[in-house]
Design a protein around this motif. Structure first.
Motif, PDB file in Angstrom:
ATOM      1  N   GLN A 200       0.830  -1.201   0.000  1.00 55.63           N
ATOM      2  CA  GLN A 200       0.000   0.000   0.000  1.00 55.63           C
ATOM      3  C   GLN A 200       0.866   1.253   0.000  1.00 55.63           C
ATOM      4  OE1 GLN A 200      -3.372   0.267   2.595  1.00 55.63           O
ATOM      5  NE2 GLN A 200      -4.035  -1.829   2.218  1.00 55.63           N
ATOM      6  N   LYS A 201       1.979   1.211   0.695  1.00 56.63           N
ATOM      7  CA  LYS A 201       2.903   2.342   0.661  1.00 56.63           C
ATOM      8  C   LYS A 201       3.406   2.584  -0.752  1.00 56.63           C
ATOM      9  CE  LYS A 201       4.707   1.968   5.392  1.00 56.63           C
ATOM     10  NZ  LYS A 201       5.903   1.667   6.224  1.00 56.63           N
ATOM     11  N   ILE A 202       3.746   1.483  -1.433  1.00 64.25           N
ATOM     12  CA  ILE A 202       4.235   1.602  -2.813  1.00 64.25           C
ATOM     13  C   ILE A 202       3.151   2.196  -3.710  1.00 64.25           C
ATOM     14  CG2 ILE A 202       4.973   0.291  -4.835  1.00 64.25           C
ATOM     15  CD1 ILE A 202       6.349  -1.659  -2.889  1.00 64.25           C
ATOM     16  N   ALA A 203       1.900   1.717  -3.540  1.00 64.24           N
ATOM     17  CA  ALA A 203       0.785   2.245  -4.340  1.00 64.24           C
ATOM     18  C   ALA A 203       0.593   3.733  -4.076  1.00 64.24           C
ATOM     19  CB  ALA A 203      -0.490   1.475  -4.028  1.00 64.24           C
ATOM     20  N   CYS A 204       0.722   4.140  -2.824  1.00 61.26           N
ATOM     21  CA  CYS A 204       0.568   5.558  -2.474  1.00 61.26           C
ATOM     22  C   CYS A 204       1.689   6.399  -3.081  1.00 61.26           C
ATOM     23  CB  CYS A 204       0.548   5.735  -0.960  1.00 61.26           C
ATOM     24  SG  CYS A 204      -0.948   5.138  -0.171  1.00 61.26           S
ATOM     25  N   ILE A 205       2.906   5.857  -3.041  1.00 60.45           N
ATOM     26  CA  ILE A 205       4.038   6.578  -3.639  1.00 60.45           C
ATOM     27  C   ILE A 205       3.831   6.749  -5.137  1.00 60.45           C
ATOM     28  CG2 ILE A 205       6.502   6.408  -4.171  1.00 60.45           C
ATOM     29  CD1 ILE A 205       6.867   5.048  -1.437  1.00 60.45           C
ATOM     30  N   ILE A 206       3.347   5.692  -5.790  1.00 61.13           N
ATOM     31  CA  ILE A 206       3.093   5.768  -7.234  1.00 61.13           C
ATOM     32  C   ILE A 206       2.020   6.819  -7.530  1.00 61.13           C
ATOM     33  CG2 ILE A 206       2.164   4.513  -9.220  1.00 61.13           C
ATOM     34  CD1 ILE A 206       3.487   1.988  -8.054  1.00 61.13           C
ATOM     35  N   SER A 212       1.837  14.329  -8.891  1.00 61.32           N
ATOM     36  CA  SER A 212       2.815  15.417  -8.871  1.00 61.32           C
ATOM     37  C   SER A 212       3.313  15.731 -10.273  1.00 61.32           C
ATOM     38  CB  SER A 212       3.991  15.049  -7.963  1.00 61.32           C
ATOM     39  OG  SER A 212       3.566  14.854  -6.633  1.00 61.32           O
ATOM     40  N   VAL A 213       3.647  14.690 -11.033  1.00 54.61           N
ATOM     41  CA  VAL A 213       4.121  14.891 -12.401  1.00 54.61           C
ATOM     42  C   VAL A 213       3.011  15.480 -13.271  1.00 54.61           C
ATOM     43  CG1 VAL A 213       4.920  13.714 -14.486  1.00 54.61           C
ATOM     44  CG2 VAL A 213       5.893  13.114 -12.249  1.00 54.61           C
ATOM     45  N   SER A 214       1.786  14.973 -13.095  1.00 52.63           N
ATOM     46  CA  SER A 214       0.653  15.484 -13.877  1.00 52.63           C
ATOM     47  C   SER A 214       0.416  16.962 -13.580  1.00 52.63           C
ATOM     48  CB  SER A 214      -0.609  14.679 -13.557  1.00 52.63           C
ATOM     49  OG  SER A 214      -0.443  13.325 -13.889  1.00 52.63           O
ATOM     50  N   TYR A 215       0.387  17.304 -12.307  1.00 56.15           N
ATOM     51  CA  TYR A 215       0.174  18.704 -11.921  1.00 56.15           C
ATOM     52  C   TYR A 215       1.302  19.590 -12.437  1.00 56.15           C
ATOM     53  CZ  TYR A 215       0.371  22.832  -8.930  1.00 56.15           C
ATOM     54  OH  TYR A 215       0.479  24.121  -8.470  1.00 56.15           O
ATOM     55  N   SER A 216       2.547  19.147 -12.276  1.00 57.01           N
ATOM     56  CA  SER A 216       3.686  19.941 -12.740  1.00 57.01           C
ATOM     57  C   SER A 216       3.636  20.147 -14.249  1.00 57.01           C
ATOM     58  CB  SER A 216       4.996  19.255 -12.345  1.00 57.01           C
ATOM     59  OG  SER A 216       5.085  19.084 -10.944  1.00 57.01           O
ATOM     60  N   SER A 217       3.232  19.117 -14.979  1.00 58.11           N
ATOM     61  CA  SER A 217       3.170  19.211 -16.444  1.00 58.11           C
ATOM     62  C   SER A 217       2.038  20.122 -16.895  1.00 58.11           C
ATOM     63  CB  SER A 217       2.995  17.815 -17.043  1.00 58.11           C
ATOM     64  OG  SER A 217       4.063  16.964 -16.674  1.00 58.11           O
ATOM     65  N   ILE A 218       0.855  19.934 -16.313  1.00 57.43           N
ATOM     66  CA  ILE A 218      -0.302  20.740 -16.714  1.00 57.43           C
ATOM     67  C   ILE A 218      -0.085  22.208 -16.369  1.00 57.43           C
ATOM     68  CG2 ILE A 218      -2.772  21.119 -16.335  1.00 57.43           C
ATOM     69  CD1 ILE A 218      -3.044  18.133 -15.802  1.00 57.43           C
ATOM     70  N   SER A 219       0.621  22.477 -15.270  1.00 58.30           N
ATOM     71  CA  SER A 219       0.840  23.871 -14.865  1.00 58.30           C
ATOM     72  C   SER A 219       1.743  24.624 -15.829  1.00 58.30           C
ATOM     73  CB  SER A 219       1.440  23.919 -13.451  1.00 58.30           C
ATOM     74  OG  SER A 219       2.725  23.346 -13.418  1.00 58.30           O
ATOM     75  N   GLY A 324       2.184  23.042  -4.214  1.00 56.02           N
ATOM     76  CA  GLY A 324       1.133  22.166  -4.725  1.00 56.02           C
ATOM     77  C   GLY A 324       1.454  20.701  -4.491  1.00 56.02           C
ATOM     78  N   ILE A 325       2.687  20.312  -4.762  1.00 60.58           N
ATOM     79  CA  ILE A 325       3.093  18.918  -4.550  1.00 60.58           C
ATOM     80  C   ILE A 325       3.029  18.563  -3.074  1.00 60.58           C
ATOM     81  CG2 ILE A 325       5.075  17.358  -4.662  1.00 60.58           C
ATOM     82  CD1 ILE A 325       5.827  18.729  -7.310  1.00 60.58           C
ATOM     83  N   LEU A 326       3.461  19.482  -2.212  1.00 63.62           N
ATOM     84  CA  LEU A 326       3.369  19.239  -0.772  1.00 63.62           C
ATOM     85  C   LEU A 326       1.914  19.192  -0.305  1.00 63.62           C
ATOM     86  CD1 LEU A 326       6.310  21.461   0.540  1.00 63.62           C
ATOM     87  CD2 LEU A 326       6.212  18.962   0.412  1.00 63.62           C
ATOM     88  N   THR A 327       1.038  19.926  -0.978  1.00 57.38           N
ATOM     89  CA  THR A 327      -0.390  19.872  -0.655  1.00 57.38           C
ATOM     90  C   THR A 327      -0.955  18.485  -0.952  1.00 57.38           C
ATOM     91  OG1 THR A 327      -0.726  22.236  -1.019  1.00 57.38           O
ATOM     92  CG2 THR A 327      -2.662  20.818  -1.202  1.00 57.38           C
ATOM     93  N   ILE A 328      -0.553  17.903  -2.079  1.00 51.20           N
ATOM     94  CA  ILE A 328      -0.978  16.533  -2.395  1.00 51.20           C
ATOM     95  C   ILE A 328      -0.577  15.595  -1.266  1.00 51.20           C
ATOM     96  CG2 ILE A 328      -0.665  14.595  -3.981  1.00 51.20           C
ATOM     97  CD1 ILE A 328      -0.093  16.664  -6.194  1.00 51.20           C
ATOM     98  N   LEU A 329       0.667  15.714  -0.832  1.00 55.24           N
ATOM     99  CA  LEU A 329       1.165  14.865   0.247  1.00 55.24           C
ATOM    100  C   LEU A 329       0.409  15.120   1.548  1.00 55.24           C
ATOM    101  CD1 LEU A 329       3.285  12.766   1.078  1.00 55.24           C
ATOM    102  CD2 LEU A 329       4.833  14.665   1.614  1.00 55.24           C
TER     103      LEU A 329
END
Length: 679
Positions: A200-206, A212-219, A324-329
């Protein structure tokens, strides 16, 4: 987790891996079939077409604005026209708006089709499917804003080539797979959330990395907004703040003009423009000095260190991406703490789904559309609020003990919201609900036995609060004045005041206004607020009220009126009900203090989402032994979640102010022809 999955598989409660492999393989094949025979239907439909070798006559005609427009005219065609190709030789990022008209069997005069946009670099935009009646006698192509050269390619009854998009194939495959795996009757719901397990940790990291990558790219889509920090003074406020700090002062180094200082009312928009006074737009002006009225914490935490290390100014979009990435976390951590505390039966699939939906709806979608300075303080505040509440919830241990370090760190986070976006300090009310019994019944706080915990939770508010109040007092003469009313903007905010007439308009616009859906990509569109309020109404185009734009919020509204749903711990219902009340209070305050702006959704949508999440978890917990009820509950949650994430993503493209279609037409029209393939 490993043992549970194996037991589930061997007992038959989960589909065998082989079965899932076959199903996913079918989805992959189906995605390719859809790409070839549905999304590329023009390739098939035009296969029998016979191109017509006609040379157009070039002329001009006058438009409604009096400007001459280039026109290509094909005469004596006398056949049915299905497809045409127009290739004006545009560079990537350039566009040409055209109008196609025809004289056909049903019209003796030219019948005009809607305007079409050809985008450089987007090959699919060059091919048009025409729907005129019967044989076309004459065809006219008007270039509304572009001067084609003599080499412009225009083909009648052209064959549309096969244009395969591997991105679309992958997206469709992932979408079908996600819908299947998360279907209401899926066995994945038997896996409970427990992030102590490795898989589950691995799934959460993925998930975290993908988001994070999606948000960074779309921004990065709104390419113009990425560079505002270089030229626009209102986007350079943190640079002015750290420059002032490094010079040992609180006001900007730059002095206001003598003309501005000489005005009777420098906050009067009309007077400033009438007299041609130079000033810094949307910066605070007080007693002859410039200041920033935005929270100073992001400047100290990110901008100042970056400047000291590199000697350069941190781009606002970079700061927004970090927060934004830290907000996701932070939101993922907050959801886990809620589950761990009260709702251990929550399926892991539901946790992942909500972890994906909530950040984008609460803030990331708007921040991706407009990655500018104005979203940095609220995003930072949301990040701190998420971590702060997560720490406070996890601070409570068995036997009514409270971990002092978690209380302290959570208090630091929540106190810092006041130095980012003061509206977020209202989150402290959630802390009052969480620790009410510890204060008045268990005496674990504000008592002799709880001295350590009391100091831990109070000291950060005292220290950070004192610093913020001193900062306010030193600049504006009051510890409670953040300076927002002194900004030089389109209206005199020192005279705005609190007016009862704005309350109804604010509540309706922020919560209940229906969204505007049309068949034109991106389907969701903004619109101006309409009001009969006899006074100044500050409003930008809105997409609709948050209940309509984010349907998942209806679950929180439902939960606020279902007290028995939340069991014996009264705090849980208190969190849900207070989330609704505090969201309304914050929205009304925003409408009163500033107006109706989409970015202010960030101030209160997260609280409504918190209430909705808790309600979702409670529904699962309450119906755990009722399979049919649970299945219906899953269906509702899935529909509302899918609608929320879809509308959130479409909202990125839907704004007309500094829109992506204007600032990055290549990306907009690329997406248009990938999604609205029939255009």
């Amino acid at each position: 987790m490993k043992i549970n999955i194996r037991k589930a598989i061997t007992s038959g409660s989960c589909a065998a891996p082989k079965k899932y492999g076959i199903i996913l393989g079918v989805f992959l094949v189906l995605s390719v079939i859809l790409e070839l025979f549905v999304f590329n239907y023009k390739w098939i439909d035009s296969g029998s077409s016979t191109p017509i070798p006609l040379t157009p006559a070039r002329t001009t005609e006058s438009g409604f604005d009096g400007k001459a427009k280039s026109v290509l005219v094909f005469k004596d065609i006398d056949t049915e026209i299905k497809y045409i190709r127009i290739s004006p030789g545009l560079k990537k990022g350039e566009t040409a708006k055209i109008t196609v008209s025809a004289i056909d069997e049903a019209n003796s005069g030219y019948l005009s089709a809607p305007e079409h946009v050809i985008a450089g670099g987007v090959k699919a935009s060059e091919y048009l499917r025409l729907h005129f009646s019967g044989e076309v006698k004459s065809l006219k192509i008007v270039f509304n804003d572009f001067e084609p050269d003599s080499a412009t390619i225009t083909e009648l009854n052209t064959k549309v080539p096969l244009m395969v998009s591997w991105i679309r194939i992958l997206f469709v495959f992932l979408l079908m797979s996600a819908i299947y795996i998360l279907r209401p009757g899926s066995p994945v719901y038997k896996i409970k959330t427990d992030l102590t397990h490795g898989r589950q940790k691995i799934a959460c990291i993925i998930l975290f990395l993908v988001m994070s990558v999606s948000y960074s790219s779309i921004s990065k889509w709104n390419t113009t907004a990425l560079h505002w920090y270089k030229d626009n003074a209102n986007h350079q406020q943190y640079y002015s703040v750290i420059e002032a700090f490094r010079s040992g002062q609180l006001s900007y180094i730059e002095e206001p003009s003598d003309e501005l200082k000489a005005l009777d009312n420098p906050y009067d928009y009309s007077e400033r423009y009438r007299k041609g006074v130079k000033f810094k737009w949307d910066n605070a002006y007080y007693n002859g000095k410039y200041y920033s009225y935005f929270g100073v914490a992001p400047a100290i935490l990110l901008y100042l260190p970056y400047n000291l290390i590199t000697g350069e100014n941190l781009p606002n979009s970079t700061a927004l991406c970090i927060f934004g990435i830290l907000t996701i976390l932070g939101i993922m951590l907050l959801l886990w703490e809620i589950i761990k505390k009260w709702y251990r039966n929550t399926p892991f699939a539901v946790y992942l789904l909500l972890s994906a939906v909530i950040p984008f709806a609460s803030a990331l979608a708007y921040a991706a559309y407009k990655p500018d300075f104005y979203m940095v303080p609220p995003m930072a505040a949301l990040m701190f609020a998420s971590f702060g509440l997560a720490l406070w919830i996890s601070a409570e241990e068995p036997e009514n003990k409270l971990k002092a370090w978690k209380l302290c760190l959570g208090a630091v986070c929540l106190a810092l919201t006041a130095a980012c976006r003061p509206q977020f300090l209202i989150a402290v009310v959630f802390g009052i609900i969480l620790f009410w019994d510890h204060v008045f019944k268990k005496r674990a706080l504000f008592s002799r036995s709880g001295t350590k915990q009391t100091i831990a939770i109070c000291a950060p508010f005292v220290i950070i609060g004192a610093a913020v109040m001193w900062y306010n007092y030193a600049r504006f003469g009051s510890p409670f004045d953040f300076g927002a009313n002194y900004n030089l903007t389109s209206n005199d905010m020192t005279h705005r005041g609190f007016v009862m007439g704005r309350i109804g308009l604010g509540i309706f616009s922020y919560f209940l206004q229906p969204i505007r859906i049309t068949p034109i990509f991106p389907f969701l569109h903004d619109f101006y607020c309409e009001a009969t309020y006899q006074g100044l109404t500050l409003a930008e185009p809105l997409l609709g009220g948050v209940l309509m734009l984010y349907p998942l919020l209806f679950l929180g509204l439902y939960g606020a009126f279902r007290r028995k749903l939340f069991g014996q711990d009264k705090r849980i219902y208190g969190l849900v009900l207070s989330a609704l009340i505090l969201a309304v209070v914050t929205a009304v305050a925003d409408a009163q203090m500033a107006g109706l702006l989409t970015r202010y959704f960030t101030d209160f949508v997260w609280m409504l989402m918190l209430g909705s999440v808790i309600t979702v978890f409670a529904l699962y917990e309450r119906n755990i032994d009722k399979p049919e009820t649970l299945r219906r509950t899953r269906t509702i949650i899935l529909i509302l979640s899918y609608a929320t994430i879809a509308l959130s993503l479409l909202s990125i493209l839907a704004h007309s102010d500094q829109s992506i279609v204007r600032n990055n037409p290549y990306m907009f029209y690329k997406l248009q022809h990938l999604i609205a393939f029939w255009v």
